[in-house]
Write a protein that holds these residues in place. Sequence first.
Motif, PDB file in Angstrom:
ATOM      1  N   VAL A   1       0.840  -1.196   0.000  1.00  0.00           N
ATOM      2  CA  VAL A   1       0.000   0.000   0.000  1.00  0.00           C
ATOM      3  C   VAL A   1       0.877   1.248   0.000  1.00  0.00           C
ATOM      4  O   VAL A   1       0.585   2.225  -0.693  1.00  0.00           O
ATOM      5  CB  VAL A   1      -0.961  -0.003   1.213  1.00  0.00           C
ATOM      6  N   THR A   2       1.971   1.213   0.761  1.00  0.00           N
ATOM      7  CA  THR A   2       2.887   2.346   0.804  1.00  0.00           C
ATOM      8  C   THR A   2       3.468   2.628  -0.570  1.00  0.00           C
ATOM      9  O   THR A   2       3.570   3.785  -0.985  1.00  0.00           O
ATOM     10  CB  THR A   2       4.027   2.084   1.807  1.00  0.00           C
ATOM     11  N   MET A   3       3.824   1.591  -1.300  1.00  0.00           N
ATOM     12  CA  MET A   3       4.383   1.786  -2.629  1.00  0.00           C
ATOM     13  C   MET A   3       3.322   2.274  -3.614  1.00  0.00           C
ATOM     14  O   MET A   3       3.611   3.105  -4.474  1.00  0.00           O
ATOM     15  CB  MET A   3       5.063   0.504  -3.097  1.00  0.00           C
ATOM     16  N   LEU A   4       2.092   1.827  -3.470  1.00  0.00           N
ATOM     17  CA  LEU A   4       1.022   2.343  -4.321  1.00  0.00           C
ATOM     18  C   LEU A   4       0.737   3.805  -3.997  1.00  0.00           C
ATOM     19  O   LEU A   4       0.447   4.603  -4.893  1.00  0.00           O
ATOM     20  CB  LEU A   4      -0.237   1.495  -4.156  1.00  0.00           C
ATOM     21  N   LEU A   5       0.836   4.157  -2.719  1.00  0.00           N
ATOM     22  CA  LEU A   5       0.704   5.559  -2.345  1.00  0.00           C
ATOM     23  C   LEU A   5       1.842   6.382  -2.954  1.00  0.00           C
ATOM     24  O   LEU A   5       1.680   7.567  -3.217  1.00  0.00           O
ATOM     25  CB  LEU A   5       0.708   5.715  -0.829  1.00  0.00           C
ATOM     26  N   GLY A   6       2.988   5.744  -3.176  1.00  0.00           N
ATOM     27  CA  GLY A   6       4.103   6.411  -3.835  1.00  0.00           C
ATOM     28  C   GLY A   6       3.767   6.820  -5.258  1.00  0.00           C
ATOM     29  O   GLY A   6       4.198   7.877  -5.723  1.00  0.00           O
TER      30      GLY A   6
ATOM     31  N   SER B   1       5.216  11.875  -2.218  1.00  0.00           N
ATOM     32  CA  SER B   1       4.980  10.596  -1.558  1.00  0.00           C
ATOM     33  C   SER B   1       4.976  10.725  -0.041  1.00  0.00           C
ATOM     34  O   SER B   1       4.161  10.093   0.637  1.00  0.00           O
ATOM     35  CB  SER B   1       6.041   9.580  -1.986  1.00  0.00           C
ATOM     36  N   VAL B   2       5.854  11.540   0.492  1.00  0.00           N
ATOM     37  CA  VAL B   2       5.877  11.765   1.941  1.00  0.00           C
ATOM     38  C   VAL B   2       4.579  12.452   2.377  1.00  0.00           C
ATOM     39  O   VAL B   2       3.985  12.095   3.402  1.00  0.00           O
ATOM     40  CB  VAL B   2       7.127  12.581   2.354  1.00  0.00           C
ATOM     41  N   ILE B   3       4.110  13.407   1.591  1.00  0.00           N
ATOM     42  CA  ILE B   3       2.849  14.097   1.905  1.00  0.00           C
ATOM     43  C   ILE B   3       1.684  13.113   1.879  1.00  0.00           C
ATOM     44  O   ILE B   3       0.874  13.060   2.814  1.00  0.00           O
ATOM     45  CB  ILE B   3       2.609  15.261   0.923  1.00  0.00           C
ATOM     46  N   VAL B   4       1.586  12.316   0.831  1.00  0.00           N
ATOM     47  CA  VAL B   4       0.484  11.358   0.709  1.00  0.00           C
ATOM     48  C   VAL B   4       0.554  10.317   1.823  1.00  0.00           C
ATOM     49  O   VAL B   4      -0.473   9.961   2.416  1.00  0.00           O
ATOM     50  CB  VAL B   4       0.484  10.696  -0.684  1.00  0.00           C
ATOM     51  N   LEU B   5       1.750   9.828   2.141  1.00  0.00           N
ATOM     52  CA  LEU B   5       1.892   8.846   3.219  1.00  0.00           C
ATOM     53  C   LEU B   5       1.480   9.445   4.557  1.00  0.00           C
ATOM     54  O   LEU B   5       0.802   8.804   5.357  1.00  0.00           O
ATOM     55  CB  LEU B   5       3.330   8.327   3.288  1.00  0.00           C
ATOM     56  N   GLY B   6       1.847  10.690   4.802  1.00  0.00           N
ATOM     57  CA  GLY B   6       1.445  11.355   6.044  1.00  0.00           C
ATOM     58  C   GLY B   6      -0.061  11.517   6.141  1.00  0.00           C
ATOM     59  O   GLY B   6      -0.663  11.270   7.200  1.00  0.00           O
ATOM     60  N   ILE B   7      -0.694  11.912   5.048  1.00  0.00           N
ATOM     61  CA  ILE B   7      -2.155  12.049   5.033  1.00  0.00           C
ATOM     62  C   ILE B   7      -2.814  10.690   5.236  1.00  0.00           C
ATOM     63  O   ILE B   7      -3.769  10.556   6.009  1.00  0.00           O
ATOM     64  CB  ILE B   7      -2.620  12.708   3.715  1.00  0.00           C
ATOM     65  N   TYR B   8      -2.300   9.679   4.579  1.00  0.00           N
ATOM     66  CA  TYR B   8      -2.849   8.320   4.719  1.00  0.00           C
ATOM     67  C   TYR B   8      -2.756   7.846   6.162  1.00  0.00           C
ATOM     68  O   TYR B   8      -3.722   7.307   6.707  1.00  0.00           O
ATOM     69  CB  TYR B   8      -2.096   7.371   3.780  1.00  0.00           C
ATOM     70  N   ARG B   9      -1.617   8.050   6.785  1.00  0.00           N
ATOM     71  CA  ARG B   9      -1.459   7.638   8.184  1.00  0.00           C
ATOM     72  C   ARG B   9      -2.413   8.400   9.094  1.00  0.00           C
ATOM     73  O   ARG B   9      -2.973   7.826  10.021  1.00  0.00           O
ATOM     74  CB  ARG B   9      -0.026   7.865   8.647  1.00  0.00           C
ATOM     75  N   ALA B  10      -2.598   9.692   8.841  1.00  0.00           N
ATOM     76  CA  ALA B  10      -3.496  10.491   9.674  1.00  0.00           C
ATOM     77  C   ALA B  10      -4.942  10.012   9.540  1.00  0.00           C
ATOM     78  O   ALA B  10      -5.653   9.890  10.532  1.00  0.00           O
ATOM     79  CB  ALA B  10      -3.384  11.964   9.309  1.00  0.00           C
ATOM     80  N   VAL B  11      -5.373   9.734   8.310  1.00  0.00           N
ATOM     81  CA  VAL B  11      -6.757   9.332   8.088  1.00  0.00           C
ATOM     82  C   VAL B  11      -7.006   7.902   8.555  1.00  0.00           C
ATOM     83  O   VAL B  11      -7.936   7.630   9.315  1.00  0.00           O
ATOM     84  CB  VAL B  11      -7.127   9.493   6.601  1.00  0.00           C
TER      85      VAL B  11
END
Length: 90
Positions: free
Chosen positions: A31-36, A71-81
């Motif tokens: 999932v992390t790589m797809l978020l990338g 990618s860091v922004i998207v990963l941070g948003i994903y973790r928050a949500v």
Amino acid sequence: MGIIGWIVLGLIVGAIAKAIMPGKDPGGILVTMLLGVVGAFLGGLIGNFIFGVGIDRFWSLSTWLLAILGSVIVLGIYRAVVGRKAVGKG
């Protein structure tokens, strides 16, 4: 850059974003790589909007930096949500 280049770039920068922001992610490394991939797209939009530079060449330093930033922004948003939803279940 072609679609395959976008996917490869996104998968690599997703793994780099995971290394920059270590921790347990719901969904794991896949999932992390797809978020990338999504982050690379976002980085291209940010770069084009702010700097007038997009993600158009695979071997360009600006391409990689923008893709990693996205990618860091998207990963941070994903973790928050997703993290907030996981906490609410317990």
